[in-house]
Design an enzyme around this catalytic site. Structure first.
Site, PDB file in Angstrom:
ATOM      1  N   ILE A 198      23.562 -41.834  -2.949  1.00  0.00           N
ATOM      2  CA  ILE A 198      23.813 -42.973  -3.846  1.00  0.00           C
ATOM      3  C   ILE A 198      23.514 -42.596  -5.294  1.00  0.00           C
ATOM      4  O   ILE A 198      22.563 -41.853  -5.547  1.00  0.00           O
ATOM      5  CB  ILE A 198      22.892 -44.156  -3.397  1.00  0.00           C
ATOM      6  CG1 ILE A 198      23.108 -44.481  -1.907  1.00  0.00           C
ATOM      7  CG2 ILE A 198      23.053 -45.401  -4.247  1.00  0.00           C
ATOM      8  CD1 ILE A 198      24.475 -44.943  -1.534  1.00  0.00           C
ATOM      9  N   PRO A 199      24.278 -43.128  -6.245  1.00  0.00           N
ATOM     10  CA  PRO A 199      23.995 -42.859  -7.661  1.00  0.00           C
ATOM     11  C   PRO A 199      22.994 -43.862  -8.239  1.00  0.00           C
ATOM     12  O   PRO A 199      22.544 -44.776  -7.543  1.00  0.00           O
ATOM     13  CB  PRO A 199      25.365 -43.057  -8.299  1.00  0.00           C
ATOM     14  CG  PRO A 199      25.968 -44.151  -7.495  1.00  0.00           C
ATOM     15  CD  PRO A 199      25.456 -43.995  -6.085  1.00  0.00           C
ATOM     16  N   LYS A 244      19.953 -41.479   0.880  1.00  0.00           N
ATOM     17  CA  LYS A 244      19.168 -40.935  -0.233  1.00  0.00           C
ATOM     18  C   LYS A 244      19.545 -41.671  -1.520  1.00  0.00           C
ATOM     19  O   LYS A 244      20.674 -41.544  -1.991  1.00  0.00           O
ATOM     20  CB  LYS A 244      19.434 -39.448  -0.426  1.00  0.00           C
ATOM     21  CG  LYS A 244      18.437 -38.846  -1.434  1.00  0.00           C
ATOM     22  CD  LYS A 244      18.823 -37.480  -1.928  1.00  0.00           C
ATOM     23  CE  LYS A 244      19.713 -37.490  -3.129  1.00  0.00           C
ATOM     24  NZ  LYS A 244      19.143 -38.148  -4.324  1.00  0.00           N
ATOM     25  N   PRO A 245      18.594 -42.422  -2.092  1.00  0.00           N
ATOM     26  CA  PRO A 245      18.886 -43.023  -3.397  1.00  0.00           C
ATOM     27  C   PRO A 245      18.867 -41.930  -4.460  1.00  0.00           C
ATOM     28  O   PRO A 245      18.355 -40.829  -4.220  1.00  0.00           O
ATOM     29  CB  PRO A 245      17.721 -43.987  -3.619  1.00  0.00           C
ATOM     30  CG  PRO A 245      16.667 -43.636  -2.643  1.00  0.00           C
ATOM     31  CD  PRO A 245      17.230 -42.709  -1.619  1.00  0.00           C
ATOM     32  N   ALA A 246      19.411 -42.220  -5.636  1.00  0.00           N
ATOM     33  CA  ALA A 246      19.313 -41.269  -6.743  1.00  0.00           C
ATOM     34  C   ALA A 246      17.843 -41.115  -7.130  1.00  0.00           C
ATOM     35  O   ALA A 246      17.058 -42.055  -7.020  1.00  0.00           O
ATOM     36  CB  ALA A 246      20.118 -41.774  -7.937  1.00  0.00           C
ATOM     37  N   GLU A 247      17.482 -39.935  -7.592  1.00  0.00           N
ATOM     38  CA  GLU A 247      16.082 -39.651  -7.936  1.00  0.00           C
ATOM     39  C   GLU A 247      15.581 -40.549  -9.070  1.00  0.00           C
ATOM     40  O   GLU A 247      14.403 -40.847  -9.167  1.00  0.00           O
ATOM     41  CB  GLU A 247      15.896 -38.169  -8.294  1.00  0.00           C
ATOM     42  CG  GLU A 247      16.821 -37.614  -9.361  1.00  0.00           C
ATOM     43  CD  GLU A 247      18.158 -37.107  -8.821  1.00  0.00           C
ATOM     44  OE1 GLU A 247      18.621 -37.627  -7.783  1.00  0.00           O
ATOM     45  OE2 GLU A 247      18.752 -36.203  -9.447  1.00  0.00           O
ATOM     46  N   SER A 280      29.215 -38.030  -9.184  1.00  0.00           N
ATOM     47  CA  SER A 280      30.127 -37.240 -10.017  1.00  0.00           C
ATOM     48  C   SER A 280      31.116 -36.440  -9.167  1.00  0.00           C
ATOM     49  O   SER A 280      30.834 -36.087  -8.022  1.00  0.00           O
ATOM     50  CB  SER A 280      29.319 -36.285 -10.885  1.00  0.00           C
ATOM     51  OG  SER A 280      28.591 -35.396 -10.064  1.00  0.00           O
ATOM     52  N   THR A 281      32.253 -36.129  -9.772  1.00  0.00           N
ATOM     53  CA  THR A 281      33.262 -35.315  -9.084  1.00  0.00           C
ATOM     54  C   THR A 281      32.695 -33.926  -8.774  1.00  0.00           C
ATOM     55  O   THR A 281      32.940 -33.370  -7.694  1.00  0.00           O
ATOM     56  CB  THR A 281      34.522 -35.212  -9.963  1.00  0.00           C
ATOM     57  OG1 THR A 281      35.048 -36.536 -10.102  1.00  0.00           O
ATOM     58  CG2 THR A 281      35.585 -34.328  -9.344  1.00  0.00           C
ATOM     59  N   GLU A 282      31.901 -33.415  -9.696  1.00  0.00           N
ATOM     60  CA  GLU A 282      31.282 -32.099  -9.515  1.00  0.00           C
ATOM     61  C   GLU A 282      30.437 -32.061  -8.226  1.00  0.00           C
ATOM     62  O   GLU A 282      30.580 -31.163  -7.401  1.00  0.00           O
ATOM     63  CB  GLU A 282      30.393 -31.910 -10.745  1.00  0.00           C
ATOM     64  CG  GLU A 282      29.766 -30.595 -10.943  1.00  0.00           C
ATOM     65  CD  GLU A 282      28.689 -30.724 -12.054  1.00  0.00           C
ATOM     66  OE1 GLU A 282      28.631 -31.749 -12.772  1.00  0.00           O
ATOM     67  OE2 GLU A 282      27.900 -29.776 -12.156  1.00  0.00           O
ATOM     68  N   GLU A 306      33.347 -41.383  -3.572  1.00  0.00           N
ATOM     69  CA  GLU A 306      33.788 -42.249  -4.668  1.00  0.00           C
ATOM     70  C   GLU A 306      33.259 -41.603  -5.937  1.00  0.00           C
ATOM     71  O   GLU A 306      32.058 -41.549  -6.160  1.00  0.00           O
ATOM     72  CB  GLU A 306      33.258 -43.672  -4.446  1.00  0.00           C
ATOM     73  CG  GLU A 306      33.983 -44.710  -5.285  1.00  0.00           C
ATOM     74  CD  GLU A 306      33.221 -45.042  -6.536  1.00  0.00           C
ATOM     75  OE1 GLU A 306      33.535 -44.447  -7.589  1.00  0.00           O
ATOM     76  OE2 GLU A 306      32.309 -45.884  -6.463  1.00  0.00           O
ATOM     77  N   CYS A 355      31.658 -46.060 -13.053  1.00  0.00           N
ATOM     78  CA  CYS A 355      32.669 -45.037 -12.744  1.00  0.00           C
ATOM     79  C   CYS A 355      34.084 -45.520 -13.052  1.00  0.00           C
ATOM     80  O   CYS A 355      34.947 -44.731 -13.404  1.00  0.00           O
ATOM     81  CB  CYS A 355      32.549 -44.610 -11.292  1.00  0.00           C
ATOM     82  SG  CYS A 355      32.482 -45.992 -10.178  1.00  0.00           S
ATOM     83  N   GLU A 393      35.045 -37.572 -18.446  1.00  0.00           N
ATOM     84  CA  GLU A 393      34.225 -38.771 -18.217  1.00  0.00           C
ATOM     85  C   GLU A 393      32.943 -38.671 -19.040  1.00  0.00           C
ATOM     86  O   GLU A 393      32.178 -37.725 -18.896  1.00  0.00           O
ATOM     87  CB  GLU A 393      33.885 -38.891 -16.733  1.00  0.00           C
ATOM     88  CG  GLU A 393      33.122 -40.151 -16.436  1.00  0.00           C
ATOM     89  CD  GLU A 393      32.913 -40.385 -14.946  1.00  0.00           C
ATOM     90  OE1 GLU A 393      32.551 -39.436 -14.241  1.00  0.00           O
ATOM     91  OE2 GLU A 393      33.107 -41.539 -14.500  1.00  0.00           O
TER      92      GLU A 393
END
Ligand code: ADP
Length: 489
Positions: free
Chosen positions: A156-157, A182-185, A236-238, A258, A292, A389
């Site tokens: 998750i972001p 996993k949430p974002a850090e 992110s796409t990366e 996504e 996004c 972006e």
């Protein structure tokens, strides 16, 4: 002003319905982006913890387990109960979201309550997931069963920590999967609070597990885990590419991604300019541009361009910046120093490449990670600010002449997440809606997102869909059962 510092009760990993320390004993800091101050130390999950969580989720998914034996309607009841509890604690959750993410408090409150709405929407699906009977050739009775895919990983972001988590819990729980999230850090706190509510709601042990930690460690352990059968990612796409590769190299787990966007919002010359300026402004500046699907490329017809730019500038300049807990404030900080620096470097490149800064373009204040709402005019398609972006409060206003030309230019991007068109002409609106290569098209509105409407990207904006009936399929296997009749005795 809301209660600023809620008691931080939940700062550990949530595995098998218990809050526990990480195997390593390590912790990482969570920073308030509005002040740069540390607000919590959270247990740092890594591979050993992911293994433990996956084992718990696997046991919860085992044939004969409470969860697998549970009636679909009972699953729905649990989900609705969790939604009730989120609504009960909405203010507390909103405080956490604002504290850890720098989001405006009313936005955080909306995120909490709309997360409950998402769960209720998916609760309704639990007992409506059906297969087919198929008229086959020959003496067969053939039917399909839709079965839960198993243990799912969810990464998750930080921009909508709880909203994104519930977009993924909803279909996973409705279909009967079990979860390691996993949430974002940057933003683990609100999600850990909701994990505690899941236990209070009565979800069986191991159905929901939450492992805070970093991407290359805990995240990678999820995307490459051999016992996780599907991973859902927003970010992110990366990183999406890294996850796809890890999924392929490990066990070919199913993925839904996504990812990023560079979404066009096309403004034709027949609009009410004031209304169009407002829609375009909100399309980019909501959540400090950290969205996004933000409408980052504002294409404006040449005949209203100058007026549009002046009014957009006035609106961005008037945006009140400051403490996100202050309900009169409209613009908070970026999430962290790294993103702040990235946004500033895009602004620098816009200036260097010849775009004109109408307003903003610099830091606000001397603490936290605030960037002034920035409007660029005279932006051309090849500039970096029009192609990449930015994920920040930067609006690029681009001039066009004809509908055919703007369709071509709007589609000239590697992304395809969202798009919009503002016009009173139905023919133009529907022509553009059909022609744009994007997962969502908003006509005379923007960011019209709902739990019931599929959301996801064309091209490098992703694979699969969140929300709506479509996202259920991401969590289901289809089994075909063929019976030959009659059997000789
Ligand atoms: P953003 O650019 O919005 O910060 P990221 O794509 O970097 O988004 O992060 C989104 C989520 O992906 C976060 O939970 C982050 O920890 C996770 N992540 C980052 N790197 C990896 C990785 N190599 N493997 C798995 N997850 C990762």
């Amino acid at each position: 002003m809301a209660d600023k510092v809620p008691a931080l009760k939940y700062t550990q990993l949530f595995i098998n319905n218990e809050f526990v320390d990480s195997a390593s004993g390590k912790k990482f800091p969570v920073i308030n982006p509005a002040t740069g101050q540390k607000i919590a130390e959270v247990s740092e999950g890594d591979k050993a913890d992911v293994d433990k969580a996956v084992a718990a989720a696997k046991a919860a998914f085992k044939r004969g387990s409470v969860w697998r034996e549970m009636d679909a309607s009972a699953r729905a009841k649990l989900m609705n109960k969790l939604a009730d509890l989120i609504e009960r604690d909405a203010k507390q959750i909103a405080n956490l979201l604002t504290l850890e993410g720098g989001k405006l408090f009313y936005g955080s409150f909306y995120e909490a309550t709309s997360s409950a709405t998402t769960l209720r929407y998916y609760a309704g699906w639990c007992d409506k997931i059906t297969g087919k009977t198929i008229p086959t050739d020959g003496p067969y009775f053939t039917y399909t069963r839709k079965e839960p895919i198993g243990v799912v990983g969810q990464i998750i972001p930080w921009n909508f920590p709880l909203g994104m988590a519930m977009w993924k819990w909803g279909p996973a729980l409705a279909t009967g999967c079990t979860i390691v999230l996993k949430p974002a850090e940057q933003t683990p706190l609100a999600t850990l609070h909701v994990a505690a509510l899941a236990k209070e709601a009565g979800f069986p042990d191991g159905v929901i597990n939450v492992i805070p930690g970093y991407g290359p460690t805990a995240g990678a352990a999820i995307s490459s885990h051999p016992d996780i059968t599907k991973v859902a990612f927003t970010g992110s796409t990366e990183v999406g590419k890294i996850i796809m590769e890890a999924a392929a190299k490990s066990n070919l787990k199913k993925i839904s991604l996504e990812l990023g966007g560079k979404s066009p919002l096309i403004v034709l010359d027949d609009v009410n300019v004031d209304e169009a300026v407002q829609i375009a402004h909100d399309a980019i500046f909501v959540n400090q541009g950290q969205v996004c699907c933000a409408g980052t490329r504002t294409f404006v017809h040449e005949s209203i361009y100058d007026e549009f730019v002046q009014k957009s500038k006035a609106k961005a300049e008037a945006r009140k910046i400051g403490d996100p807990f202050d309900v009169t404030v409209q613009h908070g900080p970026q999430i962290d120093d790294e993103i702040f620096e990235r946004v500033m470097s895009y602004i620098k490149s816009g200036k260097e490449q010849g775009a004109r800064v109408e307003c903003g373009g610099e830091r606000y204040g001397d603490k936290g990670y605030f960037v002034k709402p920035t409007v660029f005019s005279n932006v051309t398609d090849e500039m970096k600010i029009a192609r990449e972006e930015i994920f920040g409060p930067v609006q690029s206003i681009i001039k066009f002449k004809t509908l055919e030309e703007v369709i071509e230019r709007a589609n000239n991007t590697t992304y395809g997440l969202a798009s919009g068109i503002l016009t009173n002409d139905i023919n133009s609106a529907l022509t553009v809606a059909n022609a744009l290569e994007a997962g969502s098209v908003w006509i005379n509105c923007y960011n019209a997102l709902q739990s019931s409407t599929p959301f996801g990207g064309y091209k490098m904006s992703g694979i699969g869909r969140d929300c709506g009936e479509e996202s259920l399929e991401e969590y289901l296997e289809v089994k075909t059962v063929s019976v030959k009749l009659p059997m000789k005795s």
